[in-house]
Design a protein around this motif. Structure first.
Motif, PDB file in Angstrom:
ATOM      1  N   LEU A  51      13.163  -3.705   4.030  1.00  9.52           N
ATOM      2  CA  LEU A  51      12.096  -3.654   3.124  1.00  9.52           C
ATOM      3  C   LEU A  51      12.158  -2.843   2.095  1.00  9.52           C
ATOM      4  N   GLY A  52      11.722  -2.937   0.860  1.00  8.50           N
ATOM      5  CA  GLY A  52      11.521  -2.065  -0.150  1.00  8.50           C
ATOM      6  C   GLY A  52      11.621  -2.738  -1.500  1.00  8.50           C
ATOM      7  N   PRO A  53      11.113  -2.001  -2.419  1.00 10.84           N
ATOM      8  CA  PRO A  53      10.840  -2.631  -3.869  1.00 10.84           C
ATOM      9  C   PRO A  53      12.205  -3.029  -4.594  1.00 10.84           C
ATOM     10  N   ASN A  54      12.157  -3.712  -5.440  1.00  9.68           N
ATOM     11  CA  ASN A  54      13.317  -4.252  -6.126  1.00  9.68           C
ATOM     12  C   ASN A  54      14.219  -2.986  -6.801  1.00  9.68           C
ATOM     13  N   LEU A 211       6.013  -7.445   1.493  1.00  9.65           N
ATOM     14  CA  LEU A 211       5.635  -6.692   3.003  1.00  9.65           C
ATOM     15  C   LEU A 211       4.814  -7.909   3.859  1.00  9.65           C
ATOM     16  N   ASP A 212       4.192  -8.781   3.331  1.00  8.51           N
ATOM     17  CA  ASP A 212       3.581  -9.804   4.064  1.00  8.51           C
ATOM     18  C   ASP A 212       4.588 -10.648   4.841  1.00  8.51           C
ATOM     19  N   GLU A 213       5.632 -10.974   4.256  1.00  6.78           N
ATOM     20  CA  GLU A 213       6.612 -11.712   4.938  1.00  6.78           C
ATOM     21  C   GLU A 213       7.394 -10.995   6.166  1.00  6.78           C
ATOM     22  N   LEU A 306       1.193  -3.040   7.336  1.00  2.57           N
ATOM     23  CA  LEU A 306       2.386  -2.256   7.005  1.00  2.57           C
ATOM     24  C   LEU A 306       2.279  -2.010   5.764  1.00  2.57           C
ATOM     25  N   GLU A 307       1.421  -2.703   4.837  1.00  2.00           N
ATOM     26  CA  GLU A 307       1.241  -1.936   3.211  1.00  2.00           C
ATOM     27  C   GLU A 307       0.570  -0.713   3.404  1.00  2.00           C
ATOM     28  N   ASP A 308      -0.373  -0.549   4.363  1.00  2.00           N
ATOM     29  CA  ASP A 308      -1.050   0.772   4.324  1.00  2.00           C
ATOM     30  C   ASP A 308      -0.035   2.009   5.003  1.00  2.00           C
ATOM     31  N   GLY A 317       2.923   1.397  -3.800  1.00  4.02           N
ATOM     32  CA  GLY A 317       2.968  -0.167  -3.233  1.00  4.02           C
ATOM     33  C   GLY A 317       3.722  -0.750  -3.984  1.00  4.02           C
ATOM     34  N   PHE A 318       4.076  -2.091  -3.484  1.00  4.51           N
ATOM     35  CA  PHE A 318       4.771  -3.075  -4.299  1.00  4.51           C
ATOM     36  C   PHE A 318       4.222  -4.587  -3.901  1.00  4.51           C
ATOM     37  N   ASP A 319       4.949  -5.450  -4.117  1.00  3.91           N
ATOM     38  CA  ASP A 319       4.554  -6.824  -4.224  1.00  3.91           C
ATOM     39  C   ASP A 319       4.311  -7.065  -2.745  1.00  3.91           C
TER      40      ASP A 319
END
Length: 322
Positions: A51-54, A211-213, A306-308, A317-319
């Motif tokens: 997991l991580g932003p682009n 994150l939701d995925e 997981l976003e928190d 944060g990110f998408d």
């Protein structure tokens, strides 16, 4: 299933890792540090979310793991073997979809898969057509199998790329943004397929910026940011600890009881009292509130997402769209 070649990596035990890196680093020309000292462990049998932003170093890491590029320093082992040195021994046991599928636009979806399968020296040509049909069916492309790939939508191309990774049984499946370009229904179908593959014993390494995925399908996860590993572990452990929430008109008395029961960080907001839950049974805490005369209208744990956890770890944060 074909007998494995003599060079097959030694099978892992249940508690072993299928991917393990130590201080893995990639610096490109010009000094750009894409991956910085990565220590990553992917347990066998897990659905592991990367997991991580682009731009955080996820795809560069995957390319090193698959032997597509060499690290500047550090080591990587996949299925117990060093990469990229053991590429020929490892890759026949790995299915991968990296940076989108490479397709022949003038060929149909079915013929693209036949080409992929024919290039695999371990593939039995006698069962090729059946395996291609099965892979197309698993990703929902049977009806479009005869259509030329250049006419496929982005989501259909992504499905076809995933089908190519499913032509043979694999011990490890590496997916880089597998739901890219898919509509919500397509996302749900791919997530269901990932769960199915994991239940069959395949370890799935799933890179995503959603994150939701990760939260929906993964058992374990690692968080990357700016080329560095922030944290890794079971998804349930990565999310911030839940807060105990009591809804009551008697907030002052409820707060007093919670403190007596060992709760920490007690906060009163209107008709709610929240706190870091103490050790012990929640039922006993509820009973203590009732015995103290607190009118309890709501009681339970409010889980953090997981976003928190990501925001707490990185400050950004990110998408999170699903």
């Amino acid at each position: 299933m074909d007998q494995p070649p003599a060079t097959e990596p030694h099978p892992e035990g249940a508690g072993d890792s299928v991917i393990h890196t130590r201080a893995l680093t990639k610096r490109y020309r010009g000094g750009q540090l894409a991956v910085d000292g990565l220590d990553l462990t992917v347990p066998a049998g897990s659905v592991f979310g990367f997991l991580g932003p682009n731009g955080s170093g996820k795809t560069t890491t995957i390319r090193m793991l698959m032997g597509l590029i060499e690290p500047t320093s550090g080591t990587a082992r996949v299925l117990g073997r060093p990469m990229p040195r053991a590429t020929r021994a490892v890759l026949p046991h790995v299915g991968a979809l990296i940076e989108g599928p490479a397709l022949y636009g003038f060929l149909s979806g079915r013929d693209n898969l036949i080409r992929y399968d024919a290039a695999d020296p371990t593939a039995d040509p006698r069962t090729r057509c059946a395996r291609v049909a099965s892979a197309l069916d698993r990703v929902g492309l049977s009806a479009a199998a005869g259509k030329k790939a250049k006419a496929y939508s982005l989501g259909m191309k992504q499905r076809l790329g995933l089908a190519s990774a499913l032509l043979q049984p694999r011990r490890l499946l590496v997916l880089d943004e597998p739901t890219n370009g898919l509509d919500p229904q397509g996302m749900r179908e791919i997530r269901s397929l990932v769960r199915e593959l994991a239940s069959d014993g395949t370890t799935v390494f799933l890179s995503s910026h959603l994150l939701d995925e990760i939260e929906q399908v993964c058992t374990h996860a690692a968080v990357m940011a700016q080329g560095r590993l922030i944290t890794q572990g079971p998804v349930t452990d990565l999310a911030a600890k839940g807060r105990l929430v009591v809804t009551t008109p008697d907030t002052g008395e409820a707060a007093r009881v919670l403190k007596e029961q060992g709760a920490a960080d007690v906060v009163i907001t209107e008709d709610r009292v929240t706190a870091e839950p103490p050790e012990g049974e929640l039922a006993d805490i509820n009973a203590a509130l009732v015995e103290a005369g607190v009118r309890v209208r709501g009681f339970g744990l409010e889980r953090a997402s997981l976003e928190d956890a990501f925001v707490a770890l990185t400050g950004e944060g990110f998408d999170v769209a699903g």
